[in-house]
Design a protein around this motif. Structure first.
Motif, PDB file in Angstrom:
ATOM      1  N   ILE A 182       0.838  -1.203   0.000  1.00 24.27           N
ATOM      2  CA  ILE A 182       0.000   0.000   0.000  1.00 24.27           C
ATOM      3  C   ILE A 182       0.874   1.254   0.000  1.00 24.27           C
ATOM      4  N   ILE A 183       1.929   1.221   0.818  1.00 24.42           N
ATOM      5  CA  ILE A 183       2.832   2.367   0.892  1.00 24.42           C
ATOM      6  C   ILE A 183       3.483   2.618  -0.475  1.00 24.42           C
ATOM      7  N   ILE A 184       3.926   1.541  -1.128  1.00 22.91           N
ATOM      8  CA  ILE A 184       4.551   1.672  -2.454  1.00 22.91           C
ATOM      9  C   ILE A 184       3.560   2.235  -3.466  1.00 22.91           C
ATOM     10  N   HIS A 185       2.319   1.743  -3.437  1.00 21.81           N
ATOM     11  CA  HIS A 185       1.314   2.179  -4.407  1.00 21.81           C
ATOM     12  C   HIS A 185       1.028   3.674  -4.300  1.00 21.81           C
ATOM     13  N   ILE A 186       0.807   4.131  -3.080  1.00 19.36           N
ATOM     14  CA  ILE A 186       0.457   5.547  -2.920  1.00 19.36           C
ATOM     15  C   ILE A 186       1.664   6.425  -3.256  1.00 19.36           C
ATOM     16  N   GLY A 187       2.882   5.937  -2.942  1.00 15.27           N
ATOM     17  CA  GLY A 187       4.090   6.683  -3.294  1.00 15.27           C
ATOM     18  C   GLY A 187       4.259   6.802  -4.793  1.00 15.27           C
ATOM     19  N   TRP A 188       3.971   5.717  -5.522  1.00 13.19           N
ATOM     20  CA  TRP A 188       4.069   5.752  -6.983  1.00 13.19           C
ATOM     21  C   TRP A 188       3.068   6.741  -7.576  1.00 13.19           C
ATOM     22  N   LYS A 189       1.854   6.750  -7.041  1.00 12.55           N
ATOM     23  CA  LYS A 189       0.829   7.664  -7.561  1.00 12.55           C
ATOM     24  C   LYS A 189       1.265   9.120  -7.380  1.00 12.55           C
ATOM     25  N   PHE A 190       1.770   9.452  -6.189  1.00 11.86           N
ATOM     26  CA  PHE A 190       2.218  10.824  -5.950  1.00 11.86           C
ATOM     27  C   PHE A 190       3.360  11.190  -6.897  1.00 11.86           C
ATOM     28  N   SER A 191       4.317  10.275  -7.043  1.00 16.15           N
ATOM     29  CA  SER A 191       5.490  10.553  -7.862  1.00 16.15           C
ATOM     30  C   SER A 191       5.116  10.725  -9.327  1.00 16.15           C
ATOM     31  N   TRP A 192       4.283   9.842  -9.850  1.00 20.37           N
ATOM     32  CA  TRP A 192       3.936   9.889 -11.265  1.00 20.37           C
ATOM     33  C   TRP A 192       3.118  11.139 -11.594  1.00 20.37           C
ATOM     34  N   ASP A 193       2.169  11.483 -10.718  1.00 17.11           N
ATOM     35  CA  ASP A 193       1.376  12.700 -10.941  1.00 17.11           C
ATOM     36  C   ASP A 193       2.277  13.939 -10.939  1.00 17.11           C
ATOM     37  N   SER A 194       3.264  13.956 -10.063  1.00 16.32           N
ATOM     38  CA  SER A 194       4.180  15.100  -9.992  1.00 16.32           C
ATOM     39  C   SER A 194       5.049  15.183 -11.234  1.00 16.32           C
ATOM     40  N   VAL A 195       5.535  14.026 -11.714  1.00 18.09           N
ATOM     41  CA  VAL A 195       6.356  14.009 -12.926  1.00 18.09           C
ATOM     42  C   VAL A 195       5.552  14.544 -14.109  1.00 18.09           C
ATOM     43  N   LYS A 196       4.290  14.133 -14.229  1.00 17.01           N
ATOM     44  CA  LYS A 196       3.456  14.614 -15.330  1.00 17.01           C
ATOM     45  C   LYS A 196       3.293  16.130 -15.280  1.00 17.01           C
ATOM     46  N   GLU A 197       3.176  16.668 -14.080  1.00 13.42           N
ATOM     47  CA  GLU A 197       3.032  18.114 -13.966  1.00 13.42           C
ATOM     48  C   GLU A 197       4.339  18.824 -14.289  1.00 13.42           C
ATOM     49  N   LEU A 198       5.455  18.281 -13.839  1.00 13.28           N
ATOM     50  CA  LEU A 198       6.748  18.925 -14.066  1.00 13.28           C
ATOM     51  C   LEU A 198       7.117  18.956 -15.547  1.00 13.28           C
ATOM     52  N   ILE A 199       6.621  17.996 -16.334  1.00 19.10           N
ATOM     53  CA  ILE A 199       6.904  18.007 -17.771  1.00 19.10           C
ATOM     54  C   ILE A 199       5.764  18.668 -18.544  1.00 19.10           C
ATOM     55  N   ASP A 200       4.943  19.448 -17.828  1.00 16.28           N
ATOM     56  CA  ASP A 200       3.889  20.260 -18.451  1.00 16.28           C
ATOM     57  C   ASP A 200       2.860  19.424 -19.212  1.00 16.28           C
ATOM     58  N   THR A 201       2.394  18.352 -18.610  1.00 15.33           N
ATOM     59  CA  THR A 201       1.298  17.588 -19.198  1.00 15.33           C
ATOM     60  C   THR A 201       0.044  18.465 -19.210  1.00 15.33           C
ATOM     61  N   GLY A 202      -0.664  18.473 -20.336  1.00 10.85           N
ATOM     62  CA  GLY A 202      -1.823  19.348 -20.490  1.00 10.85           C
ATOM     63  C   GLY A 202      -3.083  18.774 -19.857  1.00 10.85           C
ATOM     64  N   LEU A 203      -4.190  19.488 -20.074  1.00 14.72           N
ATOM     65  CA  LEU A 203      -5.483  19.053 -19.568  1.00 14.72           C
ATOM     66  C   LEU A 203      -5.962  17.813 -20.323  1.00 14.72           C
ATOM     67  N   SER A 204      -6.973  17.183 -19.768  1.00 11.91           N
ATOM     68  CA  SER A 204      -7.551  16.021 -20.433  1.00 11.91           C
ATOM     69  C   SER A 204      -8.244  16.440 -21.727  1.00 11.91           C
TER      70      SER A 204
END
Length: 387
Positions: free
Chosen positions: A203-225
């Protein structure tokens, strides 16, 4: 013709209030995490529950994440300055990435250690009943701080605070797993305790991955849906005066949205009318998505995505044209005005004269004859004001 849109005003007056609210809820959560961590680690070690021990370590990772939140919120809520005109919200994104990475590392280490213990078939004594009490206290405490933190995070629109709230929710959920596995172990299924420890680490790994991946998408300027982009495009196309929309680009900064959009309007309108059309588009878009921080709109007289770029010869400027006309026709009357329309790599002129302008040589036919041999010439009209 182009016109930049008006950027949204940064809510400077709310930054200190938001920072104070985030600091308060984070300190409360940190104290609770520390107390629960001590209780669970101690109870897990004394009363033979590996699952509760891992859950206690999970609580201590919450303490570490709370420290990250405190430091990052202090920096990310600083007002915009000359070096950071859009603000400092990306610091919050970086903090969320660091928090996610920490969770992945801790979860992986705990999962590996307990998986080896399960595979080795290590016999452990059954947990004692105080493990149930510690786990129940953890469930109640973490569920309360989850709801409190998430409510504040939504109010101040902080991804990091909401992420920290969900971290607390995983701690509450893992304590539920401890409760169930402890009951099973006390009934003789002692291996359940080790399985539960591995599950909690997952569970700890899963939630950590979600936070990390969402942050990476924002840092590389991923656009809106795609759905959000279509909704914004529809608003623009339905605005009176807009002929087409292209180059609608978006990116996120924390929970805020930044937009760039090109609006095609009729070429004969004035700059001020084009700006007014753009502002109506801005108002409409803000009604669809209330977290749009800044919209920069560009007014086009034609779709420059499809139009050829000017090559040689380059199109003359207003000053060049006035000089050319003055050499052939003499100085234009003082009351005259020239409108230039740069369309499809040609120039279309409108010359507006006062009714009492001197001389009759300044006619549409005369100017057309003068400019007809230039490759950049498109058309000309000479208008005389009515008396």
């Amino acid at each position: 013709m182009e016109q930049p849109g008006q950027p949204a005003s940064f809510p400077h007056e709310h930054l200190e209030t938001e920072k104070h609210a985030a600091t308060r809820v984070t300190i409360i959560g940190m104290v609770l995490d520390a107390v629960l961590g001590v209780i669970k680690v101690a109870a897990g070690a004394v009363f033979h529950s590996q699952a509760l021990l891992v859950d206690g370590i999970h609580s201590f990772t919450d303490v570490a994440s709370d420290w990250v939140v405190l430091a990052v919120m202090r920096l990310s809520r600083k007002a915009p300055d000359a070096d950071h005109p859009y603000g400092h919200q990306r610091i919050e994104t970086l903090g969320t990435l660091l928090l996610g990475s920490l969770l992945i590392a801790v979860g992986a280490a705990l999962a590996w250690e307990n998986l080896l213990r399960v595979l080795a078939g290590t016999e452990l004594p059954a947990p004692g009943w105080p493990v149930l009490v510690a786990a129940a206290i953890s469930v109640l405490g973490k569920e309360w701080i989850f709801r409190y933190t998430r409510r504040v995070g939504k109010r101040i629109r902080s991804d990091l605070l909401i992420a920290n709230a969900w971290h607390s929710r995983t701690d509450a959920f893992s304590s539920v797993v401890v409760l169930l596995s402890t009951v099973g172990a006390m009934l003789g299924l002692t291996w359940l305790d080790g399985i539960a420890a591995v599950f909690i680490a997952g569970i700890i790994i899963h939630i950590g991955w979600k936070f990390s991946w969402d942050s990476v998408k924002e840092l590389i300027d991923t656009g809106l849906s795609e759905e959000e982009v279509l909704a914004l495009r529809r608003i623009a196309m339905e605005t009176d005066g807009v002929r087409n929309v292209h180059e609608l680009r978006s990116r996120r900064m924390g929970q805020d949205i930044l937009l760039d959009v090109h609006l095609v309007v009729r070429p004969e309108i004035s700059v001020s009318e084009g700006h007014q059309i753009g502002m109506r588009v801005v108002d409409g878009m803000r009604q669809v998505l209330d977290n749009i921080l800044d919209i920069n709109f560009h007014i086009d007289a034609e779709n420059d995505e499809k139009a050829q770029h000017t090559t040689e010869p380059s199109l003359p400027s207003r000053e060049d044209l006035q000089h050319l006309l003055a050499e052939a026709l003499g100085e234009l009357p003082a009351q005259s005005r020239i409108r230039l329309h740069y369309l499809k790599n040609r120039i279309h002129l409108e010359i507006l004269l006062d009714v009492n302008h001197p001389g009759s040589e300044l006619t549409t036919e005369r100017v057309r004859g003068l400019l007809a041999d230039y490759t950049w010439f498109g058309s000309v009209r000479v208008w005389v004001a009515a008396p």
